[in-house]
Design an enzyme around this catalytic site. Structure first.
Site, short mmCIF file in Angstrom:
data_model
loop_
_atom_site.label_atom_id
_atom_site.label_comp_id
_atom_site.label_asym_id
_atom_site.label_seq_id
_atom_site.Cartn_x
_atom_site.Cartn_y
_atom_site.Cartn_z
N HIS A 15 0.83 -1.21 0.00
CA HIS A 15 0.00 0.00 0.00
C HIS A 15 0.87 1.26 0.00
CE1 HIS A 15 -4.00 -1.57 0.23
NE2 HIS A 15 -3.82 -2.19 1.38
N ARG A 75 0.04 2.42 -11.62
CA ARG A 75 1.02 1.75 -10.79
C ARG A 75 2.39 2.41 -10.94
NH1 ARG A 75 -2.94 0.36 -9.17
NH2 ARG A 75 -3.81 -1.71 -8.77
N CYS A 125 0.43 1.82 -5.80
CA CYS A 125 -0.52 2.66 -6.53
C CYS A 125 0.01 4.08 -6.69
CB CYS A 125 -1.86 2.71 -5.79
SG CYS A 125 -2.71 1.12 -5.70
#
Length: 259
Positions: free
Chosen positions: A162, A245, A236
């Site tokens: 993340h 990405r 991300c």
């Protein structure tokens, strides 16, 4: 003298209007508070909870492996420069990671089995098998893409994490520069990679970046054309979105056995 007559229906309408405005205001305030609490939960509480859990898992792995108090991967002094060819000792197959060891109840795909350390980012985080949000990423762990290689093996050791919320381990991977070291620790060895290339933005469906020989299928010219010992970090981008990405590639520098 003329007397002003106020009809009851008009008074009733004004009263109902005031009540409606007051009720609407209360609803808006309540909704605002709920949204604020959701934002606080998502941006602060999930981060705190995941970071604490990830730190405890790192400590647990260190105790299990017998790492000296203070942790950290050993220094690979005297090693410099990235190379697509790995040192000879990397030909020794690493032990099967805990995430892949079968038990009577079946394999625990969310069990962390390695530690990722990025000194430049002051990052030290567990690595678990798979990229499931619920079982891996939302715990603050970094997830290993199933089907890609394990650390130190020829091919591509590809990871996801993340960038925002839930520990956000890859929040600042965009700050990495060529030559920055990335270390992967397992029970048996410490693998040191060096950042080699960065792809600032590509499609979320660009699966070429995690192939054995990583190469973007969207941004032509980004990636590699020859087999090697690669590391791939994906997250991300832009921040607080999942539209694209960000990809960081590294090459294996060295492997140091623990025992």
């Amino acid at each position: 003298m003329r007397v002003l007559v106020v009809q009851h229906s008009s008074r009733r309408r004004r009263v109902l209007l005031r009540r409606g405005v007051w009720a609407g205001g209360e609803v808006l305030v309540t909704v605002g508070v709920v949204l604020l609490l959701l934002v606080v939960h998502q941006l602060w509480w999930t981060n705190r909870q995941a970071k604490v859990g990830a730190e405890r898992k790192v400590e647990a792995l260190e105790r299990e492996w017998g790492v000296p108090e203070g942790g950290g991967a050993p220094d690979d002094s005297g090693t410099s420069g990235a190379s697509s060819a790995a040192p000879e000792e990397t030909d020794v197959p690493p032990r099967q990671p805990a995430a892949r060891r079968a038990t009577s109840a079946g394999p625990d795909w969310s069990q962390a089995y390695a530690i990722l350390t990025i000194p430049r980012l002051h990052l030290r985080v567990p690595v678990a098998e798979g990229t499931s949000k619920q079982n891996v990423l939302n715990k603050g762990y970094v997830g290993h893409y199933s089907g890609t290689q394990q650390p130190g093996r020829a091919g591509n050791f590809a990871l996801a994490g993340h960038r925002n919320t839930h520990g956000e381990p890859f929040r600042y991977v965009n700050r990495l520069d060529r030559g920055d070291e990335v270390q992967v620790e397992t029970e048996d060895a410490v693998y040191t990679y060096a950042v080699d290339r960065i792809l600032a933005q590509t499609s979320a469906r660009d699966t070429g970046v995690i192939r054995a020989v990583p190469s973007s299928t969207v941004r032509h010219g980004y990636g590699y054309s020859e087999p090697g010992y690669y590391l791939t970090l994906t997250t991300c981008t832009p921040e607080y979105t999942s539209k694209y990405r960000l990809v960081v590639w590294g090459k294996l520098l060295s492997m140091r056995p623990r025992h």
